[in-house]
Design a protein around this motif. Structure first.
Motif, mmCIF file in Angstrom:
data_model
loop_
_atom_site.group_PDB
_atom_site.id
_atom_site.type_symbol
_atom_site.label_atom_id
_atom_site.label_comp_id
_atom_site.label_asym_id
_atom_site.label_seq_id
_atom_site.Cartn_x
_atom_site.Cartn_y
_atom_site.Cartn_z
ATOM 1 N N ALA A 43 9.584 -19.372 3.779
ATOM 2 C CA ALA A 43 10.700 -18.989 4.885
ATOM 3 C C ALA A 43 10.570 -17.224 4.785
ATOM 4 N N LEU A 44 10.082 -16.756 5.936
ATOM 5 C CA LEU A 44 9.737 -15.205 5.823
ATOM 6 C C LEU A 44 10.987 -14.427 6.696
ATOM 7 N N ALA A 45 11.365 -13.583 5.960
ATOM 8 C CA ALA A 45 12.345 -12.894 6.350
ATOM 9 C C ALA A 45 11.673 -11.449 6.934
ATOM 10 N N SER A 46 11.598 -11.559 8.352
ATOM 11 C CA SER A 46 10.955 -10.325 8.678
ATOM 12 C C SER A 46 11.810 -9.339 8.847
ATOM 13 N N ASP A 47 11.526 -7.780 8.868
ATOM 14 C CA ASP A 47 12.225 -7.027 9.014
ATOM 15 C C ASP A 47 12.268 -6.481 10.417
ATOM 16 N N GLN A 48 13.622 -6.258 10.884
ATOM 17 C CA GLN A 48 13.550 -6.086 12.604
ATOM 18 C C GLN A 48 13.126 -4.718 12.684
ATOM 19 N N GLY A 49 13.179 -3.572 11.773
ATOM 20 C CA GLY A 49 12.566 -2.359 12.207
ATOM 21 C C GLY A 49 11.117 -2.360 11.960
ATOM 22 N N ALA A 50 10.486 -3.077 11.452
ATOM 23 C CA ALA A 50 9.147 -3.051 11.296
ATOM 24 C C ALA A 50 8.335 -2.744 12.489
ATOM 25 N N THR A 51 7.223 -1.806 12.496
ATOM 26 C CA THR A 51 6.396 -1.545 13.596
ATOM 27 C C THR A 51 5.037 -2.047 13.211
ATOM 28 N N ALA A 52 4.224 -2.392 14.386
ATOM 29 C CA ALA A 52 2.775 -2.705 14.187
ATOM 30 C C ALA A 52 1.966 -1.440 13.554
ATOM 31 N N ALA A 53 2.474 -0.064 13.726
ATOM 32 C CA ALA A 53 1.799 0.871 13.129
ATOM 33 C C ALA A 53 1.925 0.837 11.615
ATOM 34 N N GLU A 54 3.352 0.470 11.113
ATOM 35 C CA GLU A 54 3.319 0.466 9.745
ATOM 36 C C GLU A 54 2.470 -0.535 9.196
ATOM 37 N N ALA A 55 2.678 -1.713 9.859
ATOM 38 C CA ALA A 55 1.681 -2.748 9.371
ATOM 39 C C ALA A 55 0.315 -2.358 9.159
ATOM 40 N N ASP A 56 -0.296 -1.734 10.319
ATOM 41 C CA ASP A 56 -1.731 -1.130 10.051
ATOM 42 C C ASP A 56 -1.756 -0.165 8.871
ATOM 43 N N ALA A 57 -0.738 0.636 8.594
ATOM 44 C CA ALA A 57 -0.821 1.443 7.326
ATOM 45 C C ALA A 57 -0.648 0.659 5.933
ATOM 46 N N PHE A 58 -0.002 -0.236 6.026
ATOM 47 C CA PHE A 58 0.449 -1.134 4.965
ATOM 48 C C PHE A 58 -0.826 -1.707 4.658
ATOM 49 N N ILE A 59 -1.495 -2.480 5.478
ATOM 50 C CA ILE A 59 -2.781 -2.824 5.199
ATOM 51 C C ILE A 59 -3.995 -2.197 4.710
ATOM 52 N N GLU A 60 -3.867 -1.125 5.359
ATOM 53 C CA GLU A 60 -4.923 0.025 5.160
ATOM 54 C C GLU A 60 -4.856 0.300 3.583
ATOM 55 N N GLN A 61 -3.674 0.634 3.196
ATOM 56 C CA GLN A 61 -3.183 0.932 1.815
ATOM 57 C C GLN A 61 -3.638 -0.142 0.719
ATOM 58 N N THR A 62 -3.094 -1.229 1.251
ATOM 59 C CA THR A 62 -3.576 -2.475 0.270
ATOM 60 C C THR A 62 -5.266 -2.641 0.295
ATOM 61 N N ASN A 63 -5.760 -2.437 1.121
ATOM 62 C CA ASN A 63 -7.598 -2.699 1.010
ATOM 63 C C ASN A 63 -7.692 -1.348 -0.063
ATOM 64 N N THR A 64 -7.267 -0.450 0.258
ATOM 65 C CA THR A 64 -7.698 0.688 -0.823
ATOM 66 C C THR A 64 -7.409 0.272 -2.356
ATOM 67 N N GLU A 65 -6.028 -0.023 -2.299
ATOM 68 C CA GLU A 65 -5.577 -0.231 -3.715
ATOM 69 C C GLU A 65 -6.102 -1.353 -4.390
ATOM 70 N N LEU A 66 -6.198 -2.613 -3.686
ATOM 71 C CA LEU A 66 -6.938 -3.577 -4.064
ATOM 72 C C LEU A 66 -8.183 -3.520 -4.510
ATOM 73 N N LYS A 67 -8.873 -2.892 -3.617
ATOM 74 C CA LYS A 67 -10.442 -2.462 -4.061
ATOM 75 C C LYS A 67 -10.479 -1.790 -5.396
ATOM 76 N N GLU A 68 -9.575 -0.886 -5.621
ATOM 77 C CA GLU A 68 -9.735 -0.254 -6.957
ATOM 78 C C GLU A 68 -9.270 -1.198 -8.243
ATOM 79 N N LEU A 69 -8.209 -1.896 -7.926
ATOM 80 C CA LEU A 69 -7.702 -2.783 -8.921
ATOM 81 C C LEU A 69 -8.924 -4.004 -9.157
ATOM 82 N N TRP A 70 -9.442 -4.369 -8.116
ATOM 83 C CA TRP A 70 -10.528 -5.463 -8.432
ATOM 84 C C TRP A 70 -11.733 -5.104 -9.213
ATOM 85 N N THR A 71 -12.006 -3.674 -8.969
ATOM 86 C CA THR A 71 -12.959 -3.032 -9.690
ATOM 87 C C THR A 71 -12.683 -3.095 -10.968
ATOM 88 N N HIS A 72 -11.588 -2.450 -11.349
ATOM 89 C CA HIS A 72 -11.113 -2.490 -12.828
ATOM 90 C C HIS A 72 -11.210 -3.829 -13.528
#
Ligand code: X8Z
Ligand code: ZN
Length: 635
Positions: A43-72
């Protein structure tokens, strides 16, 4: 990343699912599913204040960080799997711990974007993929997380170091004076020997390796379930079933539908194999209407029966279906086998493997150290550091496995420019099915073309022999492919308590495969642990899906290649149009729901078992005649 590791937190043959890889991250994709997807959905509790632009930035950061962690974590996993020691285990566990922490945290953080309107489609899809990406979710509690990471590492190592030891096995290994045999040596023994008691000893002693795993596995299940609950799932099985662009109920129905469609093929092969084994071992050991003893099918898990080809050959001596014999006669070695498989991919217009692949892969079993021999494919950096790790023997089975592993590598290669959350198969069955599809094109015609066979035999009898050889792999495997995760789903959900682990395992093996343990197996054993993917925590339904998809892929590619005549005679070798279709699908990775990827290659949007049924049609007709006097089925 290792393919089975790509599901964060599972060991894989692409990399463990806590690093789940047997080919790639088992981060699979689908559109953001309608909520709520099923009772298991958080049951997901979404945040009323979240924006699509924040989601884009969140995903971009996740991709960058995950790539590094996966490599290690992939580097540590690579070193551990190539050199199992106390220290490399610790190093791997530490890297995985970091990955587990990050993954669980990001999945939780991503919940604030749930149900948000106006998301870019790619962002929405990556949020979906992220949600189902953790095959071994870790609890927030640091000590528990550390323990989970250690357990993952240690379980895989226990398997990798496993040996079957007994004076009765002396003389059956590569070193004739040794009493302890590796799985590779045991596998050879199971295909060669027809001595009931020697086979039983090999089976018994290998199944003894997993006993110490039982408490560790139980603990791992408990901790991972705790992690899953923190993410809002009921248990780990809901995550494993969640990444298929459909609800878990639909997923169950799809798997059951496919199984119902192919079961008649399996039943016929089972009936025939049992009759032939009865001739060999007698009525007392192989009674009518009884399941087949699990140690007599030429494979430690009775999952593929190619080791029994000689007994099962429809027309002895007709044609040359025995590819092992051809490879040996033509003096193939492991590297030459890998080159042969690479040549198949390049004949379709695909790129050659990079030089580093040849420099960094493990092709043969080192004599001086412990390694995980179970074959796997890797892209350590998620950007082109391709490798395989295999203890190759010169035989047909390993030639097929090499194609299988290179299928993973080519998938990695063609999607490595995508963000890492998209670097996965359209679903995990697609990743497993690519190399297997190409292996179907290793026909007598192809073998003649490359000079392994003097000339392709063209009569019906030789063709039936080839089909039998294929069926002993492709059809025999199907129930095994289905049952492994049925066992695990029930374990994760608590339906199967630890006190019934073994009982439930043998119930499923009997129900689906029609095989039985050769000796009484109580709860003082842990037989599931004697199969790599259980201690390795690699989901298994992917192989069931792949074994059906590979024929569907093949049918479509053969159509593109303009093949006429029966499907089993088609080889797409050298056909760049078929290759282009495959590449188009590979390049999509997980960026689109799998029906779209399927459509890109086949023009179809549904998984379809009719291709496998068409493929084996002549053999099925022949088996029906052979089975006339038999009472098929088992009680
Ligand atoms: O695990 C594998 C591959 C690595 S993804 C070697 N396979 C399954 C198995 O060995 O049980 C391929 C066929 C099924
Ligand atoms: Zn694989």
């Amino acid at each position: 990343m290792k393919w089975s590791l790509r599901r964060l937190g599972a060991l894989s043959c692409l990399a463990p699912i806590w690093a789940a890889a047997c080919g790639s991250p088992s981060v699979v994709g689908g559109p953001p599913p309608p909520a709520p997807v099923s009772p298991g959905e958080p049951a997901l509790a979404s945040d009323q204040g979240a924006t699509a632009a924040e989601a884009d930035a969140f995903i971009e950061q996740t991709n960058t960080e995950l790539k590094e962690l996966w490599t290690h974590s992939a580097r540590a996993a690579w070193v551990k799997a190539n050199f199992i020691t106390h220290d490399t285990e610790l190093l791997e566990a530490r890297e995985n711990e970091k990955l587990l922490e990050y993954s669980a945290r990001r999945i939780k953080e991503a919940q604030r974007f749930a149900g948000l309107e106006g998301l870019r489609p790619d962002t929405a899809r990556m949020l979906y993929l992220l949600k189902y990406s953790s095959g071994m979710p870790a609890p927030t509690d640091a000590a528990k997380r550390r323990r989970l990471a250690e357990l993952g590492t240690q379980l895989e190592s226990l398997y990798g170091k496993g040996r079957a030891c007994s004076p009765k096995l002396k003389g059956h290994g590569d070193d004739k004076s040794a009493e302890c045999l590796t799985l590779g040596e045991l596998s050879k023994l199971l295909t060669k020997s027809r001595d009931y008691d020697v086979l039983l000893e090999a089976w018994n002693q290998w199944h003894a390796i997993s006993l110490p795993m039982r408490p560790m596995y139980t603990e791992m299940v408990g901790l991972a379930n705790e992690g899953a609950r923190e993410l809002g799932f009921r248990d780990v099985s809901d995550i494993w079933k969640g990444g298929y662009d459909m609800t878990t109920d639909e997923f169950h129905r799809e798997m059951d539908r496919l199984w119902t469609e192919v079961k008649p093929l399996y039943d016929r092969l089972h009936c025939f194999a049992r009759a032939r084994l009865r001739k060999k071992y007698g009525k007392d050991r192989i009674p009518e209407r009884a399941p087949i003893p699990a140690h007599l099918l030429g494979n430690m898990w009775a999952q593929e029966w190619t080791g029994l080809y000689k007994e099962m050959e429809p027309f002895p001596g007709k044609g040359e279906a025995d590819i092992t014999k051809l490879l040996v006669a033509k003096k193939y070695d492991p590297i030459k086998m890998v080159k042969l498989a690479e040549g198949f991919f390049t004949s379709l217009g695909m790129d050659p493997l990079p030089q580093t692949f040849w420099e960094r892969s493990l092709f043969t079993k080192p004599k001086d150290r412990e390694v995980v021999c179970h074959a796997s494919a890797w892209d350590v950096t998620s950007s082109g550091d391709l490798r395989i790790k295999m203890c190759i023997e010169v035989n047909h089975e390993d030639l097929v496995t090499i194609h299988h592993e290179l299928g993973h590598n080519y998938y990695f290669h063609y999607y490595n420019n995508l963000p890492v959350l998209f670097q996965a198969g359209a679903n995990d069955g697609f990743h497993e099915g690519i190399g297997d599809t190409l292996a179907l094109s290793v026909t007598p015609g192809y073998l003649a073309k490359i000079g392994l066979l003097a000339k392709a035999p063209s009569d019906d009898k030789a063709e039936l022999n080839v089909l039998m050889q294929r069926a002993l792999e492709g059809i025999a495997f199907l129930p095994f492919g289905k049952l492994i995760d049925e066992w695990r789903w029930d374990v994760f959900s608590g339906k199967t308590a630890p006190s019934r682990y073994n009982a439930s395992w043998w119930q499923l093996r009997r129900k689906y495969q029609g095989v039985a343990a050769p000796v009484e197996r109580g709860e003082d054993h842990f037989d599931p642990g004697a199969k790599y993917h259980i201690p390795g925590n690699v989901p298994y339904t992917r192989y069931f899906i792949a074994r059906i998809l590979q024929y569907q892929f093949q049918r479509a590619l053969c159509r593109t290649a303009g093949h006429t005549g029966p499907l089993h005679t088609c080889s797409i070798y050298g056909n760049t149009e078929a290759g282009a279709k495959m590449i188009a699908m590979l390049k999509l990775g997980a960026s689109k729901p799998w029906p779209e990827a399927l459509h890109a290659m086949t023009g179809e949007r549904r998984m379809d078992a009719t291709a496998i049924i068409d493929y084996y049609e002549p053999l099925i007709t022949w088996l029906d005649q052979q089975n006339k006097a038999e009472q098929c089925g088992w009680e």
